[in-house]
Design a protein around this motif. Structure first.
Motif, PDB file in Angstrom:
ATOM      1  N   VAL A  37       0.868  -1.185   0.000  1.00 10.41           N
ATOM      2  CA  VAL A  37       0.000   0.000   0.000  1.00 10.41           C
ATOM      3  C   VAL A  37       0.901   1.230   0.000  1.00 10.41           C
ATOM      4  N   ALA A  38       0.759   2.064  -1.026  1.00 11.19           N
ATOM      5  CA  ALA A  38       1.580   3.273  -1.127  1.00 11.19           C
ATOM      6  C   ALA A  38       0.996   4.426  -0.313  1.00 11.19           C
ATOM      7  N   ARG A  39      -0.337   4.469  -0.236  1.00  7.33           N
ATOM      8  CA  ARG A  39      -1.012   5.542   0.504  1.00  7.33           C
ATOM      9  C   ARG A  39      -2.424   5.075   0.837  1.00  7.33           C
ATOM     10  N   TYR A  40      -2.898   5.483   2.005  1.00  5.68           N
ATOM     11  CA  TYR A  40      -4.235   5.088   2.471  1.00  5.68           C
ATOM     12  C   TYR A  40      -4.874   6.292   3.139  1.00  5.68           C
ATOM     13  N   VAL A  41      -6.018   6.738   2.605  1.00  3.18           N
ATOM     14  CA  VAL A  41      -6.673   7.951   3.106  1.00  3.18           C
ATOM     15  C   VAL A  41      -8.152   7.679   3.317  1.00  3.18           C
ATOM     16  N   ARG A  42      -8.675   8.163   4.430  1.00  3.18           N
ATOM     17  CA  ARG A  42     -10.111   8.158   4.681  1.00  3.18           C
ATOM     18  C   ARG A  42     -10.561   9.615   4.691  1.00  3.18           C
ATOM     19  N   GLU A  46     -18.804  15.630   5.475  1.00  6.70           N
ATOM     20  CA  GLU A  46     -19.395  16.485   6.506  1.00  6.70           C
ATOM     21  C   GLU A  46     -20.899  16.233   6.557  1.00  6.70           C
ATOM     22  N   PRO A  47     -21.418  15.797   7.724  1.00  6.74           N
ATOM     23  CA  PRO A  47     -22.846  15.475   7.818  1.00  6.74           C
ATOM     24  C   PRO A  47     -23.757  16.640   7.451  1.00  6.74           C
ATOM     25  N   SER A  48     -23.295  17.859   7.648  1.00  3.68           N
ATOM     26  CA  SER A  48     -24.135  19.021   7.346  1.00  3.68           C
ATOM     27  C   SER A  48     -23.887  19.552   5.936  1.00  3.68           C
ATOM     28  N   GLY A  49     -23.101  18.827   5.155  1.00  2.00           N
ATOM     29  CA  GLY A  49     -22.762  19.269   3.807  1.00  2.00           C
ATOM     30  C   GLY A  49     -23.903  19.083   2.825  1.00  2.00           C
ATOM     31  N   LEU A  50     -23.602  19.276   1.570  1.00  2.00           N
ATOM     32  CA  LEU A  50     -24.620  19.216   0.531  1.00  2.00           C
ATOM     33  C   LEU A  50     -25.007  17.798   0.153  1.00  2.00           C
ATOM     34  N   TRP A  51     -24.173  16.824   0.488  1.00  2.00           N
ATOM     35  CA  TRP A  51     -24.396  15.444   0.061  1.00  2.00           C
ATOM     36  C   TRP A  51     -25.135  14.702   1.161  1.00  2.00           C
ATOM     37  N   ASN A  52     -26.428  14.892   1.248  1.00  2.00           N
ATOM     38  CA  ASN A  52     -27.266  14.281   2.275  1.00  2.00           C
ATOM     39  C   ASN A  52     -28.450  13.579   1.628  1.00  2.00           C
ATOM     40  N   GLY A  53     -29.211  12.890   2.425  1.00  2.00           N
ATOM     41  CA  GLY A  53     -30.423  12.257   1.932  1.00  2.00           C
ATOM     42  C   GLY A  53     -30.197  10.810   1.529  1.00  2.00           C
ATOM     43  N   PRO A  54     -31.181  10.209   0.894  1.00  2.00           N
ATOM     44  CA  PRO A  54     -31.073   8.809   0.491  1.00  2.00           C
ATOM     45  C   PRO A  54     -29.859   8.587  -0.396  1.00  2.00           C
ATOM     46  N   GLY A  55     -29.133   7.529  -0.104  1.00  2.00           N
ATOM     47  CA  GLY A  55     -27.955   7.203  -0.895  1.00  2.00           C
ATOM     48  C   GLY A  55     -26.700   7.936  -0.474  1.00  2.00           C
ATOM     49  N   ALA A  56     -26.794   8.786   0.549  1.00  2.00           N
ATOM     50  CA  ALA A  56     -25.616   9.522   1.004  1.00  2.00           C
ATOM     51  C   ALA A  56     -24.605   8.560   1.620  1.00  2.00           C
ATOM     52  N   PHE A  57     -23.343   8.929   1.521  1.00  2.00           N
ATOM     53  CA  PHE A  57     -22.265   8.139   2.109  1.00  2.00           C
ATOM     54  C   PHE A  57     -21.625   8.942   3.229  1.00  2.00           C
ATOM     55  N   ASP A  58     -20.900   8.247   4.096  1.00  2.00           N
ATOM     56  CA  ASP A  58     -20.274   8.892   5.244  1.00  2.00           C
ATOM     57  C   ASP A  58     -18.775   9.079   5.083  1.00  2.00           C
ATOM     58  N   ALA A  59     -18.164   8.301   4.189  1.00  2.00           N
ATOM     59  CA  ALA A  59     -16.721   8.431   3.995  1.00  2.00           C
ATOM     60  C   ALA A  59     -16.339   7.928   2.608  1.00  2.00           C
ATOM     61  N   ILE A  60     -15.205   8.442   2.155  1.00  2.00           N
ATOM     62  CA  ILE A  60     -14.584   7.990   0.920  1.00  2.00           C
ATOM     63  C   ILE A  60     -13.217   7.453   1.313  1.00  2.00           C
ATOM     64  N   THR A  61     -12.966   6.206   0.963  1.00  2.00           N
ATOM     65  CA  THR A  61     -11.686   5.573   1.270  1.00  2.00           C
ATOM     66  C   THR A  61     -10.881   5.460  -0.018  1.00  2.00           C
ATOM     67  N   GLU A  62      -9.602   5.855   0.047  1.00  2.00           N
ATOM     68  CA  GLU A  62      -8.731   5.770  -1.118  1.00  2.00           C
ATOM     69  C   GLU A  62      -7.462   5.005  -0.728  1.00  2.00           C
ATOM     70  N   ILE A  63      -7.097   4.030  -1.554  1.00  2.00           N
ATOM     71  CA  ILE A  63      -5.875   3.255  -1.331  1.00  2.00           C
ATOM     72  C   ILE A  63      -5.103   3.222  -2.643  1.00  2.00           C
ATOM     73  N   TRP A  64      -3.840   3.674  -2.595  1.00  2.00           N
ATOM     74  CA  TRP A  64      -2.995   3.735  -3.776  1.00  2.00           C
ATOM     75  C   TRP A  64      -1.989   2.584  -3.792  1.00  2.00           C
ATOM     76  N   PHE A  65      -1.662   2.146  -5.016  1.00  2.00           N
ATOM     77  CA  PHE A  65      -0.634   1.140  -5.254  1.00  2.00           C
ATOM     78  C   PHE A  65       0.261   1.659  -6.376  1.00  2.00           C
ATOM     79  N   SER A  66       1.561   1.441  -6.264  1.00  2.00           N
ATOM     80  CA  SER A  66       2.512   1.991  -7.225  1.00  2.00           C
ATOM     81  C   SER A  66       2.499   1.298  -8.577  1.00  2.00           C
TER      82      SER A  66
END
Length: 117
Positions: A37-42, A46-66
């Protein structure tokens, strides 16, 4: 670079704080079992942000490989650890909602004044 992206939703019985605490202090630490794993970011949405309602997500996970070889080795190890990851994921995620992507992380377009995230 190869990057995996996962859009994840917390279990409904967890507050945003409980979700983030468990993810950071338990689930995220499992990545140490995965090679190359080259990099791992969560990134927490933001719960009060614009991306709310049905289908909303709480986090975006990114994992890089060289390289493709690094990605392939990591995926082979994840297959071996599938039960461990799945069991722990059930403690924090609504696993039925998870969306996963594999992308090639190419050069960013130059934007004046922008910095790498």
């Amino acid at each position: 670079m190869i990057k995996t992206i996962a859009l994840v939703r917390r279990r409904v019985d967890l507050t945003h704080g409980e979700f983030r605490d468990y993810y950071e202090n338990h689930h995220a630490k499992l990545i140490s079992e995965v090679p190359h794993v080259a990099r791992y970011v969560r990134r927490y949405i933001e719960p009060s942000g614009l991306w709310n309602g049905p289908g909303a997500f709480d986090a975006i996970t990114e994992i890089w490989f060289s390289s493709q070889a690094d990605y392939d080795a990591a995926m082979a190890r994840l297959v071996e650890l599938q039960e461990l990851f799945a069991t722990d994921a059930a403690n924090v995620f609504d696993t039925s909602a998870t969306q996963r992507f594999v992308v090639l992380d190419e050069c960013d377009t130059d934007v004046p004044g922008a910095s790498e995230a």
